[in-house]
Structure formats: structure tokens, C-alpha cells
Scaffold this motif. Structure first.
Motif, PDB file in Angstrom:
ATOM      1  N   THR A 221       0.844  -1.190   0.000  1.00  0.00           N
ATOM      2  CA  THR A 221       0.000   0.000   0.000  1.00  0.00           C
ATOM      3  C   THR A 221       0.882   1.244   0.000  1.00  0.00           C
ATOM      4  OG1 THR A 221      -0.129   0.107   2.426  1.00  0.00           O
ATOM      5  CG2 THR A 221      -1.787  -1.209   1.296  1.00  0.00           C
ATOM      6  N   ALA A 222       0.498   2.233  -0.801  1.00  0.00           N
ATOM      7  CA  ALA A 222       1.225   3.491  -0.792  1.00  0.00           C
ATOM      8  C   ALA A 222       1.156   4.112   0.601  1.00  0.00           C
ATOM      9  CB  ALA A 222       0.642   4.448  -1.829  1.00  0.00           C
ATOM     10  N   ALA A 223       2.216   4.824   0.968  1.00  0.00           N
ATOM     11  CA  ALA A 223       2.351   5.321   2.338  1.00  0.00           C
ATOM     12  C   ALA A 223       1.170   6.183   2.776  1.00  0.00           C
ATOM     13  CB  ALA A 223       3.652   6.104   2.471  1.00  0.00           C
TER      14      ALA A 223
ATOM     15  N   ASN B 186      -1.963   6.027   1.427  1.00  0.00           N
ATOM     16  CA  ASN B 186      -3.248   5.420   1.088  1.00  0.00           C
ATOM     17  C   ASN B 186      -3.827   4.736   2.335  1.00  0.00           C
ATOM     18  OD1 ASN B 186      -5.450   4.199  -0.067  1.00  0.00           O
ATOM     19  ND2 ASN B 186      -4.325   3.238  -1.745  1.00  0.00           N
ATOM     20  N   THR B 187      -4.362   5.549   3.216  1.00  0.00           N
ATOM     21  CA  THR B 187      -4.832   5.037   4.504  1.00  0.00           C
ATOM     22  C   THR B 187      -6.020   4.087   4.358  1.00  0.00           C
ATOM     23  OG1 THR B 187      -6.179   7.035   4.788  1.00  0.00           O
ATOM     24  CG2 THR B 187      -3.987   7.029   5.790  1.00  0.00           C
ATOM     25  N   ALA B 188      -6.871   4.310   3.366  1.00  0.00           N
ATOM     26  CA  ALA B 188      -8.036   3.439   3.181  1.00  0.00           C
ATOM     27  C   ALA B 188      -7.595   2.021   2.862  1.00  0.00           C
ATOM     28  CB  ALA B 188      -8.927   3.980   2.073  1.00  0.00           C
ATOM     29  N   SER B 189      -6.606   1.878   1.993  1.00  0.00           N
ATOM     30  CA  SER B 189      -6.095   0.555   1.657  1.00  0.00           C
ATOM     31  C   SER B 189      -5.404  -0.089   2.852  1.00  0.00           C
ATOM     32  CB  SER B 189      -5.134   0.660   0.471  1.00  0.00           C
ATOM     33  OG  SER B 189      -4.738  -0.618   0.027  1.00  0.00           O
TER      34      SER B 189
ATOM     35  N   ARG C 161      11.303   2.076   0.675  1.00  0.00           N
ATOM     36  CA  ARG C 161      11.445   3.509   0.498  1.00  0.00           C
ATOM     37  C   ARG C 161      11.522   3.882  -0.977  1.00  0.00           C
ATOM     38  NH1 ARG C 161      16.381   5.564   3.710  1.00  0.00           N
ATOM     39  NH2 ARG C 161      17.344   3.801   2.643  1.00  0.00           N
ATOM     40  N   ASN C 162      10.730   4.916  -1.334  1.00  0.00           N
ATOM     41  CA  ASN C 162      10.743   5.475  -2.688  1.00  0.00           C
ATOM     42  C   ASN C 162      10.407   4.437  -3.762  1.00  0.00           C
ATOM     43  OD1 ASN C 162      11.099   8.186  -2.497  1.00  0.00           O
ATOM     44  ND2 ASN C 162      13.175   8.231  -3.313  1.00  0.00           N
ATOM     45  N   ALA C 163       9.655   3.396  -3.405  1.00  0.00           N
ATOM     46  CA  ALA C 163       9.399   2.299  -4.338  1.00  0.00           C
ATOM     47  C   ALA C 163       8.080   2.422  -5.083  1.00  0.00           C
ATOM     48  CB  ALA C 163       9.428   0.971  -3.590  1.00  0.00           C
TER      49      ALA C 163
ATOM     50  N   TYR D 247       6.286   2.440  -0.272  1.00  0.00           N
ATOM     51  CA  TYR D 247       5.357   1.322  -0.141  1.00  0.00           C
ATOM     52  C   TYR D 247       5.432   0.785   1.276  1.00  0.00           C
ATOM     53  CZ  TYR D 247       3.646  -0.005  -4.824  1.00  0.00           C
ATOM     54  OH  TYR D 247       2.992  -0.071  -6.026  1.00  0.00           O
ATOM     55  N   ILE D 248       4.286   0.504   1.883  1.00  0.00           N
ATOM     56  CA  ILE D 248       4.231  -0.288   3.104  1.00  0.00           C
ATOM     57  C   ILE D 248       3.920  -1.726   2.696  1.00  0.00           C
ATOM     58  CG2 ILE D 248       3.089  -0.664   5.324  1.00  0.00           C
ATOM     59  CD1 ILE D 248       2.448   2.310   5.368  1.00  0.00           C
ATOM     60  N   VAL D 249       4.744  -2.664   3.150  1.00  0.00           N
ATOM     61  CA  VAL D 249       4.580  -4.070   2.796  1.00  0.00           C
ATOM     62  C   VAL D 249       3.852  -4.790   3.931  1.00  0.00           C
ATOM     63  CG1 VAL D 249       5.749  -6.223   2.187  1.00  0.00           C
ATOM     64  CG2 VAL D 249       6.675  -4.021   1.411  1.00  0.00           C
ATOM     65  N   TRP D 250       2.802  -5.518   3.566  1.00  0.00           N
ATOM     66  CA  TRP D 250       2.011  -6.288   4.519  1.00  0.00           C
ATOM     67  C   TRP D 250       2.046  -7.757   4.120  1.00  0.00           C
ATOM     68  CZ3 TRP D 250      -0.767  -3.249   8.158  1.00  0.00           C
ATOM     69  CH2 TRP D 250      -0.835  -1.879   7.856  1.00  0.00           C
ATOM     70  N   SER D 251       1.915  -8.635   5.084  1.00  0.00           N
ATOM     71  CA  SER D 251       1.801 -10.056   4.776  1.00  0.00           C
ATOM     72  C   SER D 251       0.636 -10.661   5.545  1.00  0.00           C
ATOM     73  CB  SER D 251       3.091 -10.800   5.124  1.00  0.00           C
ATOM     74  OG  SER D 251       3.296 -10.813   6.525  1.00  0.00           O
TER      75      SER D 251
END
Length: 211
Positions: free
Chosen positions: A138-140, A142-145, A161-163, A182-186
Motif C-alpha cells: 500500500t502506498a504510504a 493510502n490510509t483506506a487501503s 522507500r521510494n518504491a 510502499y508499506i509491505v504487509w503479509s
């Protein structure tokens, strides 16, 4: 070893997730022209019905048959109206891992549809397809996502960072690229423990069926 996704239909109390169909093209094009979709995705702007038809008839079937991913229309069970799209991409069949993303039409936001569709897809992937990991990015801003990711039990693993390239409006009404993180989630199978009950308590359907 299976290396392609089946032609699947996934159902919840409110939603049906199925393959994209030709008749979805007008609603799909309208959804992709939404301001937030333009800001947070890489889809061309403006997005034409011709582009939507190409996605439905060419891109989506190729993704599934090649094993790279899966594109599912998200529709309301009662009205059959297209409310969104769930996508699986960058699938690694050896690791049994895939990346999940979701888009919801502007008129359907705030109803919990993204969480419901994402959770149903995860339940199917883990239970039926024996996947071991689902990844979300999710983009940094994009709180809804990010809220959807948290609601279905995802764990934040870190920041690339900057991805990410997002977009913002220019003064003349066009779009310009905006670089961000990007924030990466799993999501792992055990992360779903209790999530369905929590969503049900919040008033959202959380148990999926598929065929």
C-alpha cells in the motif's frame, strides 16, 4: 504441481467474486476513471471502455492461464452490480505466495466490500489452494487501503522507500507522478484466526464459499 489458478467463483452473503465478463466493460471503465483510482494505481487516465474490454478478454485470461495471477470481478449478490476488482499477481507457485490488491467503485466505498472480498479471497487461497503467504503493498498515504489490510489480519513487515509511484493532479487538471514509499504487509494462514468472527461482529459477512 498445479501452477495455474482455476476458473473460480467465490461467494459471501453479500458478494460474488467471479471472472470478468464482457458486459462488465462499461462499469469497469467508469470505476477506473475515479479520482482515487487514478491517484493510487497505474491504470491509464482517462480509461476507456476499449481498455476495459482488452483487460477482460486478453489480459485477465493470460494472467490466469500463465499462472502469474488472477483477476476477479467483485459483484453484489442481490443486484449483480460490479462493485470492485480483486487481483492476484506475481504468484510464486513453489513458495505458494501471491500479491493481492483491490479496487472498489466510489459509490460502493464505506460498505466493507474491500475487506469482505479480500478476506474471502484469502480464505480460498489458504484453504483450497494451499497457499502459505499473501502479500499486499500500500502506498504510504493510502490510509483506506491500509485499513483494509489491517482489518483482514495483515501484519506490517516494513517500508520499501521510494518504491511507489502515485499520481496527483496538476493545476491544469492533468496528472503528474509523485514518488512515495510502499508499506509491505503479509498475511499467513494463522493470521486469519479470529478475523472472520471480528468482521462478523462488525456487521460484515466474513465466511466464504467457492465453486
Amino acid at each position: 504441481m498445479t501452477t495455474t489458478f482455476p476458473d473460480i467463483s467465490i461467494s459471501t452473503d453479500r458478494l460474488v467474486l467471479r471472472a470478468l465478463e464482457d458486459d462488465d466493460a462499461p462499469a469497469l471503465a467508469e470505476m477506473m476513471n475515479d479520482e482515487l483510482v487514478g491517484a493510487w494505481t497505474a491504470v491509464p487516465q482517462p480509461y476507456t471502455e476499449e481498455a476495459a474490454f482488452h483487460w477482460i478478454t486478453s489480459y485477465a485470461p493470460a494472467e490466469r492461464t500463465s499462472g502469474r495471477g488472477l483477476d476477479l470481478a467483485v459483484t453484489e449478490f442481490l443486484t449483480q452490480r460490479l462493485v470492485g476488482v480483486v487481483q492476484l499477481a506475481r504468484t510464486d507457485w513453489r513458495v505458494r505466495s501471491t500479491e493481492l490488491s483491490y479496487i472498489v467503485a466510489p459509490w460502493a466505498r464505506g460498505e466493507g466490500y474491500a475487506s469482505e472480498a479480500a478476506l474471502a479471497t484469502a480464505q480460498w487461497l489458504f484453504a483450497d489452494q494451499k497457499f502459505e503467504r499473501i502479500e499486499l503493498r500500500t502506498a504510504a498515504d493510502n490510509t483506506a487501503s491500509q485499513q483494509v489490510a489491517q482489518k483482514i489480519g495483515c501484519i506490517s513487515e516494513g517500508v520499501l522507500r521510494n518504491a511507489c509511484i502515485a499520481r496527483t493532479r496538476t493545476e491544469d487538471g492533468g496528472w503528474t507522478d509523485l514518488r512515495t514509499d510502499y508499506i509491505v504487509w503479509s498475511l499467513l494462514p494463522e493470521d486469519l484466526d479470529g478475523v472472520a468472527d471480528q468482521m462478523a461482529d462488525a456487521g460484515y459477512s466474513a465466511f466464504a464459499d467457492w465453486s
